[in-house]
Write a protein that holds these residues in place. Sequence first.
Motif, PDB file in Angstrom:
ATOM      1  N   SER A  11      63.862 -21.883  34.485  1.00 21.86           N
ATOM      2  CA  SER A  11      64.385 -21.406  35.758  1.00 21.86           C
ATOM      3  C   SER A  11      65.443 -22.368  36.282  1.00 21.86           C
ATOM      4  O   SER A  11      65.617 -23.468  35.778  1.00 21.86           O
ATOM      5  CB  SER A  11      63.249 -21.285  36.775  1.00 21.86           C
ATOM      6  OG  SER A  11      62.803 -22.563  37.159  1.00 21.86           O
ATOM      7  N   VAL A  17      59.345 -21.465  32.582  1.00 22.80           N
ATOM      8  CA  VAL A  17      58.677 -20.195  32.855  1.00 22.80           C
ATOM      9  C   VAL A  17      58.582 -19.412  31.542  1.00 22.80           C
ATOM     10  O   VAL A  17      59.194 -18.365  31.399  1.00 22.80           O
ATOM     11  CB  VAL A  17      59.411 -19.385  33.952  1.00 22.80           C
ATOM     12  CG1 VAL A  17      59.179 -19.971  35.312  1.00 22.80           C
ATOM     13  CG2 VAL A  17      60.889 -19.293  33.671  1.00 22.80           C
ATOM     14  N   SER A  20      55.234 -14.350  30.292  1.00 19.67           N
ATOM     15  CA  SER A  20      55.584 -13.147  31.040  1.00 19.67           C
ATOM     16  C   SER A  20      54.333 -12.302  31.203  1.00 19.67           C
ATOM     17  O   SER A  20      53.402 -12.376  30.410  1.00 19.67           O
ATOM     18  CB  SER A  20      56.675 -12.354  30.316  1.00 19.67           C
ATOM     19  OG  SER A  20      56.187 -11.889  29.088  1.00 19.67           O
ATOM     20  N   SER A  45      61.440  -9.645  40.289  1.00 18.70           N
ATOM     21  CA  SER A  45      60.596 -10.611  39.577  1.00 18.70           C
ATOM     22  C   SER A  45      60.257 -11.815  40.458  1.00 18.70           C
ATOM     23  O   SER A  45      59.149 -12.333  40.409  1.00 18.70           O
ATOM     24  CB  SER A  45      61.257 -11.057  38.279  1.00 18.70           C
ATOM     25  OG  SER A  45      62.523 -11.591  38.524  1.00 18.70           O
ATOM     26  N   ARG A  46      61.214 -12.257  41.288  1.00 19.82           N
ATOM     27  CA  ARG A  46      60.927 -13.387  42.185  1.00 19.82           C
ATOM     28  C   ARG A  46      59.877 -12.991  43.226  1.00 19.82           C
ATOM     29  O   ARG A  46      58.990 -13.774  43.556  1.00 19.82           O
ATOM     30  CB  ARG A  46      62.192 -13.872  42.867  1.00 19.82           C
ATOM     31  CG  ARG A  46      61.904 -15.066  43.782  1.00 19.82           C
ATOM     32  CD  ARG A  46      63.140 -15.716  44.266  1.00 19.82           C
ATOM     33  NE  ARG A  46      63.733 -16.429  43.135  1.00 19.82           N
ATOM     34  CZ  ARG A  46      64.914 -16.999  43.178  1.00 19.82           C
ATOM     35  NH1 ARG A  46      65.631 -16.935  44.266  1.00 19.82           N
ATOM     36  NH2 ARG A  46      65.389 -17.630  42.136  1.00 19.82           N
ATOM     37  N   ARG A  49      56.533 -12.922  41.455  1.00 19.90           N
ATOM     38  CA  ARG A  49      56.114 -14.302  41.171  1.00 19.90           C
ATOM     39  C   ARG A  49      55.572 -15.001  42.412  1.00 19.90           C
ATOM     40  O   ARG A  49      54.539 -15.674  42.366  1.00 19.90           O
ATOM     41  CB  ARG A  49      57.304 -15.092  40.612  1.00 19.90           C
ATOM     42  CG  ARG A  49      57.123 -15.546  39.204  1.00 19.90           C
ATOM     43  CD  ARG A  49      58.159 -16.527  38.714  1.00 19.90           C
ATOM     44  NE  ARG A  49      59.468 -16.479  39.307  1.00 19.90           N
ATOM     45  CZ  ARG A  49      60.504 -15.801  38.805  1.00 19.90           C
ATOM     46  NH1 ARG A  49      60.369 -15.085  37.721  1.00 19.90           N
ATOM     47  NH2 ARG A  49      61.675 -15.835  39.399  1.00 19.90           N
ATOM     48  N   LYS A  50      56.265 -14.844  43.541  1.00 17.82           N
ATOM     49  CA  LYS A  50      55.828 -15.497  44.784  1.00 17.82           C
ATOM     50  C   LYS A  50      54.483 -14.945  45.258  1.00 17.82           C
ATOM     51  O   LYS A  50      53.619 -15.701  45.690  1.00 17.82           O
ATOM     52  CB  LYS A  50      56.877 -15.331  45.871  1.00 17.82           C
ATOM     53  CG  LYS A  50      58.079 -16.232  45.692  1.00 17.82           C
ATOM     54  CD  LYS A  50      59.042 -16.045  46.845  1.00 17.82           C
ATOM     55  CE  LYS A  50      60.181 -17.013  46.768  1.00 17.82           C
ATOM     56  NZ  LYS A  50      59.841 -18.325  47.293  1.00 17.82           N
ATOM     57  N   ALA A  53      51.746 -16.227  42.829  1.00 14.62           N
ATOM     58  CA  ALA A  53      51.509 -17.666  43.029  1.00 14.62           C
ATOM     59  C   ALA A  53      50.720 -17.910  44.315  1.00 14.62           C
ATOM     60  O   ALA A  53      49.811 -18.749  44.352  1.00 14.62           O
ATOM     61  CB  ALA A  53      52.828 -18.427  43.063  1.00 14.62           C
TER      62      ALA A  53
END
Length: 119
Positions: A11, A17, A20, A45-46, A49-50, A53
């Motif tokens: 990233s 990263v 997947s 995708s961000r 991911r957030k 997480a």
Amino acid sequence: MPSRGYRKGISDRKVPVPASVRTHISQGEYEQLKAEAKARGITLSRLVRKVLAAHIAGHRAELPHMGRTTDAFLRDYARLGNNLNQLVRQANRMRLHLIVSETLACLAALEAQAKAFTR
């Protein structure tokens, strides 16, 4: 734009990263996620991911506010600021009579952008 020396799987924050995750969701859910990501000005995708997480860490996801600054808004705002800077340089060179109307137009555009941002 990727930083110099960018490699696939790394990233921009220089955090690997390599893994997947694939999943199947309905078309409606996919469209809602896409719309949410677009409204927040981040990629799908961000966003995923957030959210993942935050779920793993057990706290709320820190997501950008909807409808706030976007890349397009920042580009327009920077362009107007650059124009204003050039006009001020001309004013400092004592060419005020040539740029009064341009300066006022630029200030009005900046003011309109700032008002649009605060709404």
